[in-house]
Design a protein around this motif. Structure first.
Motif, PDB file in Angstrom:
ATOM      1  N   GLU A  56       0.819  -1.205   0.000  1.00 36.88           N
ATOM      2  CA  GLU A  56       0.000   0.000   0.000  1.00 36.88           C
ATOM      3  C   GLU A  56       0.858   1.262   0.000  1.00 36.88           C
ATOM      4  OE1 GLU A  56      -3.266  -0.025  -0.316  1.00 36.88           O
ATOM      5  OE2 GLU A  56      -3.252  -2.216  -0.363  1.00 36.88           O
ATOM      6  N   THR A  57       0.350   2.282  -0.680  1.00 36.25           N
ATOM      7  CA  THR A  57       0.997   3.587  -0.682  1.00 36.25           C
ATOM      8  C   THR A  57       0.278   4.497   0.305  1.00 36.25           C
ATOM      9  OG1 THR A  57       1.695   3.406  -2.990  1.00 36.25           O
ATOM     10  CG2 THR A  57       1.575   5.616  -2.069  1.00 36.25           C
ATOM     11  N   VAL A  58       1.032   5.137   1.180  1.00 31.08           N
ATOM     12  CA  VAL A  58       0.465   6.075   2.151  1.00 31.08           C
ATOM     13  C   VAL A  58       0.272   7.423   1.454  1.00 31.08           C
ATOM     14  CG1 VAL A  58       0.802   7.264   4.342  1.00 31.08           C
ATOM     15  CG2 VAL A  58       1.608   4.902   4.054  1.00 31.08           C
ATOM     16  N   VAL A  59      -0.959   7.905   1.433  1.00 29.60           N
ATOM     17  CA  VAL A  59      -1.282   9.170   0.775  1.00 29.60           C
ATOM     18  C   VAL A  59      -1.400  10.263   1.831  1.00 29.60           C
ATOM     19  CG1 VAL A  59      -2.908  10.405  -0.704  1.00 29.60           C
ATOM     20  CG2 VAL A  59      -2.498   7.948  -1.055  1.00 29.60           C
ATOM     21  N   LEU A  60      -0.608  11.308   1.687  1.00 25.40           N
ATOM     22  CA  LEU A  60      -0.618  12.422   2.631  1.00 25.40           C
ATOM     23  C   LEU A  60      -1.110  13.674   1.930  1.00 25.40           C
ATOM     24  CD1 LEU A  60       2.861  11.926   4.346  1.00 25.40           C
ATOM     25  CD2 LEU A  60       0.647  11.137   5.160  1.00 25.40           C
ATOM     26  N   ARG A  61      -2.185  14.219   2.406  1.00 28.14           N
ATOM     27  CA  ARG A  61      -2.681  15.504   1.923  1.00 28.14           C
ATOM     28  C   ARG A  61      -2.825  16.397   3.142  1.00 28.14           C
ATOM     29  NH1 ARG A  61      -3.718  15.097  -3.362  1.00 28.14           N
ATOM     30  NH2 ARG A  61      -4.216  13.054  -4.227  1.00 28.14           N
ATOM     31  N   ARG A  62      -1.798  17.202   3.379  1.00 26.89           N
ATOM     32  CA  ARG A  62      -1.697  18.020   4.582  1.00 26.89           C
ATOM     33  C   ARG A  62      -1.667  17.140   5.820  1.00 26.89           C
ATOM     34  NH1 ARG A  62      -3.412  22.542   5.336  1.00 26.89           N
ATOM     35  NH2 ARG A  62      -1.821  22.403   6.932  1.00 26.89           N
ATOM     36  N   GLY A  63      -1.093  15.945   5.673  1.00 29.48           N
ATOM     37  CA  GLY A  63      -0.996  15.028   6.792  1.00 29.48           C
ATOM     38  C   GLY A  63       0.457  14.682   7.100  1.00 29.48           C
ATOM     39  N   ARG A  64       0.631  13.752   8.027  1.00 27.02           N
ATOM     40  CA  ARG A  64       1.976  13.380   8.490  1.00 27.02           C
ATOM     41  C   ARG A  64       2.063  11.887   8.676  1.00 27.02           C
ATOM     42  NH1 ARG A  64       4.389  16.185  13.832  1.00 27.02           N
ATOM     43  NH2 ARG A  64       4.613  17.879  12.330  1.00 27.02           N
ATOM     44  N   CYS A  65       3.236  11.313   8.415  1.00 26.95           N
ATOM     45  CA  CYS A  65       3.468   9.909   8.719  1.00 26.95           C
ATOM     46  C   CYS A  65       4.907   9.726   9.186  1.00 26.95           C
ATOM     47  CB  CYS A  65       3.162   9.004   7.522  1.00 26.95           C
ATOM     48  SG  CYS A  65       4.437   8.959   6.262  1.00 26.95           S
ATOM     49  N   MET A  66       5.113   8.679   9.981  1.00 28.57           N
ATOM     50  CA  MET A  66       6.446   8.371  10.480  1.00 28.57           C
ATOM     51  C   MET A  66       7.193   7.557   9.431  1.00 28.57           C
ATOM     52  SD  MET A  66       7.528   6.341  13.949  1.00 28.57           S
ATOM     53  CE  MET A  66       7.105   4.713  13.282  1.00 28.57           C
ATOM     54  N   LEU A  67       8.442   7.914   9.198  1.00 26.43           N
ATOM     55  CA  LEU A  67       9.277   7.177   8.255  1.00 26.43           C
ATOM     56  C   LEU A  67      10.036   6.090   9.007  1.00 26.43           C
ATOM     57  CD1 LEU A  67      10.767  10.124   6.132  1.00 26.43           C
ATOM     58  CD2 LEU A  67       8.760   8.713   5.626  1.00 26.43           C
ATOM     59  N   HIS A  68      10.070   4.908   8.424  1.00 28.57           N
ATOM     60  CA  HIS A  68      10.805   3.802   9.042  1.00 28.57           C
ATOM     61  C   HIS A  68      11.384   2.929   7.944  1.00 28.57           C
ATOM     62  CE1 HIS A  68       7.542   0.979   8.009  1.00 28.57           C
ATOM     63  NE2 HIS A  68       6.722   1.972   8.339  1.00 28.57           N
ATOM     64  N   GLY A  69      12.450   2.237   8.251  1.00 26.58           N
ATOM     65  CA  GLY A  69      13.068   1.348   7.268  1.00 26.58           C
ATOM     66  C   GLY A  69      13.560   2.117   6.049  1.00 26.58           C
ATOM     67  N   ARG A  70      13.074   1.722   4.908  1.00 23.36           N
ATOM     68  CA  ARG A  70      13.434   2.406   3.666  1.00 23.36           C
ATOM     69  C   ARG A  70      12.234   2.389   2.728  1.00 23.36           C
ATOM     70  NH1 ARG A  70      14.852  -1.622  -0.059  1.00 23.36           N
ATOM     71  NH2 ARG A  70      15.063  -3.694   0.894  1.00 23.36           N
ATOM     72  N   GLY A  71      12.295   3.229   1.707  1.00 23.80           N
ATOM     73  CA  GLY A  71      11.193   3.310   0.765  1.00 23.80           C
ATOM     74  C   GLY A  71      11.387   4.470  -0.182  1.00 23.80           C
TER      75      GLY A  71
END
Length: 304
Positions: free
Chosen positions: A263-278
């Motif tokens: 799955e692709t995380v879609v951010l529209r004025r949002g935030r997500c934590m980065l982990h591992g690689r991608g």
């Protein structure tokens, strides 16, 4: 009789009420919601504003002075935190979104209409949880110190409007809190975690103390990416709570695909934590062959 005058329009909207009803039942949840909207109304009046109408889980208000509306927005956020702390229900917390716009409005039969009303309502759609967004017209009329409490989110395309709108987001209002700026130094607990970003075959490594890393089309960005779908100040990577976070601030969104995850995380004025690689797509998903992409990797280095 209709009257026209310049006012600052505030829209406030509570999020999380549905889960509150599911968790607590109708009676207790309705009591909390009613109390919360009542507190928001009191905040408006304490700042010499007027509530035009309540809108289910929120309200619309007008103010003579932009600074009063900005103070009201901040007090509203503080009030939400106090209410949920006192509730002691264990339920998901209510979140508040607030949007402000300034301009000419028309008052007819205890209601308000006009461009400022429309802009504030559309801007609210872009606000995230516990965010306060204001237009350039509001920002320009604040004091110099108060203007520094907001950071620019570039220009946003609001629904139904042809021209983009310059928007600012509240970072802090507390007098004893350091005022944050878009390119200020950020320090946190020392860590052995590092972030490696790869763009066009070029690698750059950042420590937590070197964040925020600003991604965008502007030459002032930490990483300048020349692509029409990339906003001038598209996204930031910051260090919070022992992790790197990607914070989207763009018009077209940011897209994160982690390695070995479908799955692709879609951010529209949002935030997500980065982990591992991608891989991060700016303005378009990484699957798009023309997307502006950069690869990331979180790794640790050995410390003595």
């Amino acid at each position: 009789m209709a009257s026209s005058r310049e006012r600052t329009v505030l829209f406030a909207d509570l999020r999380g009420s549905t889960s509150l009803y599911e968790s607590l039942g109708n009676t207790q949840a309705a009591e909390i919601i009613t109390r919360t909207v009542g507190v928001l109304t009191q905040v408006v009046r304490s700042q010499h504003g007027a509530v035009v109408k309540t809108l289910g889980d929120g309200l619309m208000a007008i103010f003579d002075k932009p600074v009063r509306s900005a103070r009201a927005a901040c007090e509203m956020q503080d009030a939400i935190a106090r209410i949920m702390a006192d509730a002691e229900t264990g339920a998901a917390s209510l979140k508040l979104r607030v949007a402000l716009a300034h301009g000419e409005i028309i008052e007819v039969d205890s209601d308000c209409f006009g461009d400022a009303v429309n802009v504030a309502a559309r801007l609210l759609e872009h606000a995230g949880d516990n965010e306060v967004l204001i237009t350039d017209a509001v920002h320009a009329q604040l004091s110099r110190l108060d203007r520094q409490r907001f950071r620019c989110l570039d220009r946003l395309h609001l629904r139904g409007r042809a021209e983009p709108c310059k928007v600012f987001m509240l970072e802090t209002w507390a007098d004893d809190a350091p005022v944050s700026t878009l390119f200020s130094d950020f320090t946190d607990t020392p860590s052995a975690e590092c972030l490696r970003l790869t763009v066009g075959g070029t690698h750059q490594t950042f420590t937590p103390q070197q964040t925020p890393v600003v991604l965008g089309r502007s030459p002032e960005s930490t990483l300048c990416i020349d692509d029409t779908r990339v906003s001038r100040l598209h996204a930031r990577i910051e260090w919070h709570g022992g992790n790197f976070h990607l914070d989207d601030q763009s018009s077209n969104g940011s897209f994160v695909r982690f390695a070995n995850e479908p799955e692709t995380v879609v951010l529209r004025r949002g935030r997500c934590m980065l982990h591992g690689r991608g891989v991060i797509g700016l303005g378009a998903p990484p699957d798009d062959p023309r997307a502006a992409c950069l690869h990331f990797e979180i790794f640790s280095y050995a410390t003595p």
